[in-house]
Design a protein around this motif. Structure first.
Motif, PDB file in Angstrom:
ATOM      1  N   SER A  19       0.829  -1.209   0.000  1.00 50.92           N
ATOM      2  CA  SER A  19       0.000   0.000   0.000  1.00 50.92           C
ATOM      3  C   SER A  19       0.863   1.260   0.000  1.00 50.92           C
ATOM      4  CB  SER A  19      -0.917   0.010   1.230  1.00 50.92           C
ATOM      5  OG  SER A  19      -1.815  -1.079   1.202  1.00 50.92           O
ATOM      6  N   LEU A  20       1.988   1.194   0.710  1.00 53.79           N
ATOM      7  CA  LEU A  20       2.855   2.368   0.816  1.00 53.79           C
ATOM      8  C   LEU A  20       3.767   2.542  -0.394  1.00 53.79           C
ATOM      9  CD1 LEU A  20       3.969   2.101   4.562  1.00 53.79           C
ATOM     10  CD2 LEU A  20       2.137   3.493   3.593  1.00 53.79           C
ATOM     11  N   ALA A  21       3.959   1.468  -1.166  1.00 60.78           N
ATOM     12  CA  ALA A  21       4.880   1.500  -2.305  1.00 60.78           C
ATOM     13  C   ALA A  21       4.483   2.523  -3.362  1.00 60.78           C
ATOM     14  CB  ALA A  21       4.974   0.111  -2.930  1.00 60.78           C
ATOM     15  N   HIS A  22       3.200   2.843  -3.422  1.00 62.80           N
ATOM     16  CA  HIS A  22       2.721   3.767  -4.452  1.00 62.80           C
ATOM     17  C   HIS A  22       2.547   5.200  -3.936  1.00 62.80           C
ATOM     18  CE1 HIS A  22       2.032   0.204  -6.859  1.00 62.80           C
ATOM     19  NE2 HIS A  22       1.298  -0.303  -5.888  1.00 62.80           N
ATOM     20  N   PHE A  77       8.752   7.429  15.030  1.00 58.78           N
ATOM     21  CA  PHE A  77       8.088   6.164  15.286  1.00 58.78           C
ATOM     22  C   PHE A  77       6.568   6.307  15.322  1.00 58.78           C
ATOM     23  CE2 PHE A  77      12.342   5.655  17.015  1.00 58.78           C
ATOM     24  CZ  PHE A  77      12.704   4.422  16.487  1.00 58.78           C
ATOM     25  N   VAL A  78       5.917   5.395  14.602  1.00 55.86           N
ATOM     26  CA  VAL A  78       4.449   5.353  14.571  1.00 55.86           C
ATOM     27  C   VAL A  78       4.025   3.933  14.938  1.00 55.86           C
ATOM     28  CG1 VAL A  78       2.379   5.522  13.143  1.00 55.86           C
ATOM     29  CG2 VAL A  78       4.262   7.138  12.807  1.00 55.86           C
ATOM     30  N   VAL A  79       3.216   3.819  15.968  1.00 54.91           N
ATOM     31  CA  VAL A  79       2.700   2.515  16.381  1.00 54.91           C
ATOM     32  C   VAL A  79       1.441   2.206  15.587  1.00 54.91           C
ATOM     33  CG1 VAL A  79       1.636   1.220  18.268  1.00 54.91           C
ATOM     34  CG2 VAL A  79       3.657   2.608  18.712  1.00 54.91           C
ATOM     35  N   LEU A  80       1.390   1.013  15.015  1.00 54.75           N
ATOM     36  CA  LEU A  80       0.210   0.545  14.282  1.00 54.75           C
ATOM     37  C   LEU A  80      -0.147  -0.815  14.873  1.00 54.75           C
ATOM     38  CD1 LEU A  80      -1.758   1.070  11.953  1.00 54.75           C
ATOM     39  CD2 LEU A  80      -0.171  -0.100  10.431  1.00 54.75           C
ATOM     40  N   THR A  81      -1.179  -0.860  15.708  1.00 55.80           N
ATOM     41  CA  THR A  81      -1.427  -2.056  16.493  1.00 55.80           C
ATOM     42  C   THR A  81      -2.904  -2.369  16.650  1.00 55.80           C
ATOM     43  OG1 THR A  81      -1.025  -3.043  18.681  1.00 55.80           O
ATOM     44  CG2 THR A  81      -1.430  -0.689  18.613  1.00 55.80           C
ATOM     45  N   SER A  82      -3.193  -3.599  17.033  1.00 53.38           N
ATOM     46  CA  SER A  82      -4.568  -3.999  17.312  1.00 53.38           C
ATOM     47  C   SER A  82      -4.897  -3.807  18.789  1.00 53.38           C
ATOM     48  CB  SER A  82      -4.786  -5.476  16.936  1.00 53.38           C
ATOM     49  OG  SER A  82      -3.890  -6.305  17.647  1.00 53.38           O
ATOM     50  N   SER A  83      -3.884  -3.455  19.584  1.00 53.08           N
ATOM     51  CA  SER A  83      -4.086  -3.263  21.019  1.00 53.08           C
ATOM     52  C   SER A  83      -4.815  -1.961  21.306  1.00 53.08           C
ATOM     53  CB  SER A  83      -2.738  -3.254  21.766  1.00 53.08           C
ATOM     54  OG  SER A  83      -2.915  -2.883  23.111  1.00 53.08           O
ATOM     55  N   GLY A  84      -5.920  -2.082  22.033  1.00 53.44           N
ATOM     56  CA  GLY A  84      -6.669  -0.887  22.417  1.00 53.44           C
ATOM     57  C   GLY A  84      -6.449  -0.515  23.867  1.00 53.44           C
ATOM     58  N   LYS A  85      -5.409  -1.078  24.476  1.00 52.18           N
ATOM     59  CA  LYS A  85      -5.148  -0.809  25.885  1.00 52.18           C
ATOM     60  C   LYS A  85      -4.584   0.597  26.069  1.00 52.18           C
ATOM     61  CE  LYS A  85      -4.195  -5.614  27.151  1.00 52.18           C
ATOM     62  NZ  LYS A  85      -3.207  -6.555  27.720  1.00 52.18           N
ATOM     63  N   MET A  86      -5.214   1.341  26.970  1.00 55.02           N
ATOM     64  CA  MET A  86      -4.739   2.691  27.237  1.00 55.02           C
ATOM     65  C   MET A  86      -3.338   2.664  27.830  1.00 55.02           C
ATOM     66  SD  MET A  86      -6.736   4.979  26.121  1.00 55.02           S
ATOM     67  CE  MET A  86      -6.046   6.400  26.961  1.00 55.02           C
ATOM     68  N   SER A  87      -2.974   1.582  28.534  1.00 54.83           N
ATOM     69  CA  SER A  87      -1.633   1.483  29.121  1.00 54.83           C
ATOM     70  C   SER A  87      -0.573   1.466  28.027  1.00 54.83           C
ATOM     71  CB  SER A  87      -1.519   0.225  29.988  1.00 54.83           C
ATOM     72  OG  SER A  87      -1.792  -0.941  29.227  1.00 54.83           O
ATOM     73  N   ASP A 104      -7.269  -1.304  12.570  1.00 57.05           N
ATOM     74  CA  ASP A 104      -8.450  -1.292  11.719  1.00 57.05           C
ATOM     75  C   ASP A 104      -8.613   0.041  10.989  1.00 57.05           C
ATOM     76  OD1 ASP A 104      -9.200   0.317  13.803  1.00 57.05           O
ATOM     77  OD2 ASP A 104     -11.076  -0.714  14.242  1.00 57.05           O
ATOM     78  N   ALA A 105      -7.603   0.912  11.111  1.00 62.61           N
ATOM     79  CA  ALA A 105      -7.626   2.188  10.398  1.00 62.61           C
ATOM     80  C   ALA A 105      -7.567   1.941   8.892  1.00 62.61           C
ATOM     81  CB  ALA A 105      -6.450   3.060  10.827  1.00 62.61           C
ATOM     82  N   LEU A 106      -8.204   2.796   8.129  1.00 61.78           N
ATOM     83  CA  LEU A 106      -8.161   2.694   6.674  1.00 61.78           C
ATOM     84  C   LEU A 106      -6.751   3.024   6.184  1.00 61.78           C
ATOM     85  CD1 LEU A 106     -11.471   4.591   5.792  1.00 61.78           C
ATOM     86  CD2 LEU A 106     -11.111   2.116   5.846  1.00 61.78           C
ATOM     87  N   VAL A 107      -6.385   2.447   5.051  1.00 62.42           N
ATOM     88  CA  VAL A 107      -5.061   2.721   4.475  1.00 62.42           C
ATOM     89  C   VAL A 107      -4.881   4.217   4.275  1.00 62.42           C
ATOM     90  CG1 VAL A 107      -3.589   2.407   2.461  1.00 62.42           C
ATOM     91  CG2 VAL A 107      -4.904   0.474   3.340  1.00 62.42           C
ATOM     92  N   GLU A 108      -5.939   4.883   3.854  1.00 64.19           N
ATOM     93  CA  GLU A 108      -5.876   6.331   3.638  1.00 64.19           C
ATOM     94  C   GLU A 108      -5.524   7.066   4.927  1.00 64.19           C
ATOM     95  OE1 GLU A 108      -8.291   4.376   2.725  1.00 64.19           O
ATOM     96  OE2 GLU A 108      -8.420   4.525   0.534  1.00 64.19           O
ATOM     97  N   ASP A 109      -6.068   6.568   6.052  1.00 63.03           N
ATOM     98  CA  ASP A 109      -5.781   7.200   7.342  1.00 63.03           C
ATOM     99  C   ASP A 109      -4.325   6.974   7.755  1.00 63.03           C
ATOM    100  OD1 ASP A 109      -8.391   8.090   7.589  1.00 63.03           O
ATOM    101  OD2 ASP A 109      -9.050   6.289   8.637  1.00 63.03           O
TER     102      ASP A 109
END
Length: 203
Positions: A19-22, A77-87, A104-109
């Protein structure tokens, strides 16, 4: 701009890298599956931004940030994770992570977040920043035992198919439970449900 994608799932890395290649201005995309691999690439390449999954098998993604800071490696650094823990979110911000998004963020986001961070501004998922869920016991008590089981698995980042397999029920039944959960807890979507269960005391 050179980017490093760190995720222990090959398909996830491939999907994000493709997705990022373009995307304009992204020249090189590196990939790593663990902490040591990421640090090695960061040490030997001029990487402007690193996208990190927190759950790297038995390793914790934020260790990459800590080690990079110790070695004085320059990368955003950007975290991209499925963890929804506030900690996890709190730890990331304390370490100075510039971005934090749920998977679950859209590729556009994701692309938008990368551009914002590249310009020197932080980008944090609004669901986490504005997390002001109710914590009253009677909220969670509205759910049936099975709905609570499903909610717990949603909080762990499992898909409907994975939940169905784990709880030995049909995917249709899982969807029905998810719908009931959202309605009873007055939530809009499963991301809010994940944040809800990960940030309340259910004991």
């Amino acid at each position: 701009m050179n980017i490093l994608v760190v995720d222990d799932h090959p398909l996830a890395r491939l999907g994000l890298s493709s997705s990022l290649a373009h995307v304009t201005n992204i020249e090189n995309i590196y990939e790593a599956s663990n902490v040591s691999g990421a640090i090695k690439l960061l040490s030997h390449n001029d990487i402007d931004m690193t996208l990190i999954d927190l759950n790297l098998g038995k390793e914790y993604g934020l260790e990459i940030v800590k080690e990079a800071q110790r070695l004085k490696i320059s990368s955003k650094f950007v975290v991209l994770t499925s963890s929804g823990k506030m900690s996890d979110f709190t730890k990331a911000r304390e370490l100075g992570v510039e971005g934090y998004l749920l998977k679950d963020a859209l590729v556009e986001d994701i692309i938008y977040a990368i551009r914002v961070v590249a310009r020197g501004k932080p980008f944090y998922d609004s669901e986490l920043v504005n997390c002001n869920f109710k914590k009253k016991e009677n909220d969670i008590s509205q759910l049936t035992a099975r709905e609570r089981d499903v909610l717990v698995e949603i909080g762990r980042g499992l898909s409907n198919i994975e939940i169905a397999s784990k709880l030995l029920i049909s995917e249709f039944t899982v969807k029905k439970h998810v719908s009931n959960i959202l309605g009873k807890l007055n939530l809009s979507h499963r991301t809010e449900a994940a944040l809800y269960i990960n940030n309340i005391d259910t004991t």
